[in-house]
Design a protein around this motif. Structure first.
Motif, PDB file in Angstrom:
ATOM      1  N   CYS A  93       0.843  -1.205   0.000  1.00 50.06           N
ATOM      2  CA  CYS A  93       0.000   0.000   0.000  1.00 50.06           C
ATOM      3  C   CYS A  93       0.878   1.254   0.000  1.00 50.06           C
ATOM      4  CB  CYS A  93      -0.933   0.012   1.205  1.00 50.06           C
ATOM      5  SG  CYS A  93      -0.088   0.247   2.799  1.00 50.06           S
ATOM      6  N   ALA A  94       0.238   2.425  -0.157  1.00 46.65           N
ATOM      7  CA  ALA A  94       0.982   3.677  -0.242  1.00 46.65           C
ATOM      8  C   ALA A  94       1.790   3.938   1.024  1.00 46.65           C
ATOM      9  CB  ALA A  94       0.016   4.844  -0.499  1.00 46.65           C
ATOM     10  N   ALA A  95       1.227   3.620   2.188  1.00 44.46           N
ATOM     11  CA  ALA A  95       1.947   3.842   3.445  1.00 44.46           C
ATOM     12  C   ALA A  95       3.171   2.933   3.527  1.00 44.46           C
ATOM     13  CB  ALA A  95       1.027   3.610   4.638  1.00 44.46           C
ATOM     14  N   CYS A  96       3.001   1.649   3.227  1.00 42.76           N
ATOM     15  CA  CYS A  96       4.126   0.712   3.282  1.00 42.76           C
ATOM     16  C   CYS A  96       5.201   1.082   2.266  1.00 42.76           C
ATOM     17  CB  CYS A  96       3.646  -0.713   3.040  1.00 42.76           C
ATOM     18  SG  CYS A  96       2.734  -1.448   4.424  1.00 42.76           S
ATOM     19  N   GLN A  97       4.789   1.472   1.055  1.00 47.48           N
ATOM     20  CA  GLN A  97       5.753   1.858   0.036  1.00 47.48           C
ATOM     21  C   GLN A  97       6.534   3.105   0.453  1.00 47.48           C
ATOM     22  OE1 GLN A  97       6.508   0.364  -3.223  1.00 47.48           O
ATOM     23  NE2 GLN A  97       5.669  -1.296  -1.983  1.00 47.48           N
ATOM     24  N   ARG A  98       5.889   3.959   1.246  1.00 47.76           N
ATOM     25  CA  ARG A  98       6.549   5.156   1.759  1.00 47.76           C
ATOM     26  C   ARG A  98       7.481   4.832   2.910  1.00 47.76           C
ATOM     27  NH1 ARG A  98       2.049   7.907   2.394  1.00 47.76           N
ATOM     28  NH2 ARG A  98       1.856   7.370   4.598  1.00 47.76           N
ATOM     29  N   GLY A  99       7.365   3.618   3.439  1.00 44.65           N
ATOM     30  CA  GLY A  99       8.191   3.205   4.568  1.00 44.65           C
ATOM     31  C   GLY A  99       7.467   3.220   5.891  1.00 44.65           C
ATOM     32  N   ASP A 100       6.205   3.640   5.893  1.00 49.14           N
ATOM     33  CA  ASP A 100       5.433   3.730   7.133  1.00 49.14           C
ATOM     34  C   ASP A 100       4.727   2.407   7.414  1.00 49.14           C
ATOM     35  OD1 ASP A 100       6.154   6.415   7.539  1.00 49.14           O
ATOM     36  OD2 ASP A 100       4.500   7.133   6.303  1.00 49.14           O
ATOM     37  N   THR A 101       5.521   1.360   7.643  1.00 52.18           N
ATOM     38  CA  THR A 101       4.969   0.020   7.806  1.00 52.18           C
ATOM     39  C   THR A 101       4.075  -0.108   9.039  1.00 52.18           C
ATOM     40  OG1 THR A 101       7.078  -0.535   8.867  1.00 52.18           O
ATOM     41  CG2 THR A 101       6.798  -1.161   6.558  1.00 52.18           C
ATOM     42  N   CYS A 104       0.170   0.666   8.006  1.00 53.26           N
ATOM     43  CA  CYS A 104      -0.342  -0.003   6.808  1.00 53.26           C
ATOM     44  C   CYS A 104      -1.820   0.318   6.607  1.00 53.26           C
ATOM     45  CB  CYS A 104      -0.138  -1.514   6.931  1.00 53.26           C
ATOM     46  SG  CYS A 104      -0.765  -2.460   5.531  1.00 53.26           S
ATOM     47  N   PRO A 283       8.662   2.575  12.112  1.00 56.61           N
ATOM     48  CA  PRO A 283       8.755   1.867  10.832  1.00 56.61           C
ATOM     49  C   PRO A 283       9.878   0.840  10.866  1.00 56.61           C
ATOM     50  CG  PRO A 283       9.746   4.033  10.648  1.00 56.61           C
ATOM     51  CD  PRO A 283       9.159   3.960  12.025  1.00 56.61           C
ATOM     52  N   SER A 285      12.217   0.391   8.921  1.00 59.96           N
ATOM     53  CA  SER A 285      13.505   0.997   8.561  1.00 59.96           C
ATOM     54  C   SER A 285      14.229   1.597   9.762  1.00 59.96           C
ATOM     55  CB  SER A 285      13.308   2.071   7.493  1.00 59.96           C
ATOM     56  OG  SER A 285      12.434   3.085   7.963  1.00 59.96           O
TER      57      SER A 285
END
Length: 334
Positions: A93-101, A104, A283, A285
């Motif tokens: 999803c957009a959040a996960c792709q942004r790194g905000d796992t 989600c 996150p 990361s």
């Protein structure tokens, strides 16, 4: 692949019945679903957010600050020591792709809350929630990489984008529990050097002072702060934070409270520009920076782990923890 429970195999797990009652019971080994592995638990740190389950009861096995060994023959991480990242996340999803796992948009489930957790001998874990722990991190400190270091470190990193250390004045940390004390160390690591801490517990305040903070009287309104890290979750502390934060300062809500919060929009709220920020967990990361924080302040974090015990002693030690007698006790299964 799907793996059914081991035939005739049982384990021990804590059952939270509600009304502050926990029993240790023999239960079936958990199912291990597609994309999951079985983790044999070595340590699970106790957390104050589990008090609500202690009071009201839990549908699933509680415990979310989990560290253990992967027991999945053939898996690339079989035999590896791993911390368990509690928010399930899709990775797409957009959040996960942004790194905000931790935020989600597609999956809303937390290990130890909406599915089985770590007050047990084994737990099934999605593969993308496994965080391999370096060999130089001792078992007893490994669970701190999650809430105590992860939540606090993320909160400080997040607000540092708005109010970096070289622009900040005095900082107030409200609450010297494990996360509040973690915030003190994360602030130090990121260069904030005028740190004050308020907490009614004298022993915890003393630890904060040993970490380089200055004591601030609880409820005192004689001093204002450019940055306030509210770690207690108490509504009274949040409202006081609104009063004490300086114009163009930041109030960060780190502590949790499920009860409704009413903000009285008096002149101190209406006549001031300030940031009010909420942060949640961390996150994926952030895990490597969290490991570095632990390496930098190992001696300080060791002070927080003030009790280790097996499953049979969990009920009595959870009660002690709830009374404030222990800071960060750890369930140890060796």
């Amino acid at each position: 692949m799907n793996v059914s429970p081991r035939p005739n195999s049982i384990m021990q797990a804590a059952v939270f019945h509600g009304n502050d009652r926990i029993t240790i019971e023999r239960v079936a080994m958990p199912d291990v679903g597609t994309g999951e592995v079985l983790v044999r638990i070595l340590r699970t740190a106790l957390c104050g957010s589990d008090f609500k389950l202690w009071h009201k009861g839990a549908e699933f096995t509680a415990g979310h600050e989990i560290f253990g060994v992967v027991e999945q023959p053939g898996h690339r991480l079989h035999g590896r020591r791993c911390a368990v990242y509690i928010p399930l996340h899709c990775g797409q999803c957009a959040a996960c792709q942004r790194g905000d796992t931790q935020m989600c948009l597609e999956v809303s489930s937390l290990i130890g809350w909406n599915r089985p957790g770590g007050y047990a001998e084994y737990v099934p874990v999605p593969e993308n929630c496994l965080l391999p722990v370096p060999d130089d991190i001792e078992d007893s400190l490994a669970p701190l990489l999650l809430d105590t270091i992860g939540t606090s470190g993320h909160a400080v990193r997040f607000v540092s984008r708005v109010l970096p250390a070289n622009e900040a004045g005095p900082v107030l940390v409200m609450g010297a529990g494990p996360v509040g004390l973690g915030v003190v160390l994360a602030l130090r690591a990121l260069g904030y050097d005028d740190i004050h801490v308020a907490d009614p517990n004298a022993s915890r305040l003393k630890i904060a002072q040993s970490f380089g903070a200055k004591a601030h009287p609880v409820g005192d309104t004689s001093k204002r702060f450019s940055l306030i890290m509210e770690c207690s979750g108490a509504h009274a502390a949040r409202n006081l934070g609104i009063e004490l934060v300086l114009p163009r300062g930041a109030l960060v809500l780190v502590g949790e409270n499920a009860a409704p919060w009413t903000i009285e929009e008096g002149k101190v709220f209406r006549r001031k520009d300030f940031y009010m920020i909420r942060t949640f967990y961390f996150p994926v990361s952030d895990f490597e920076p969290n490991v570095e924080l632990l390496r930098k302040y190992k001696d300080e974090y060791r002070i927080l782990v003030d009790g280790e015990f097996g499953l049979p002693a969990l009920p009595e030690n959870f009660a002690r923890f709830a009374k404030g007698e222990l800071i960060k006790p750890v369930l140890a299964l060796d």
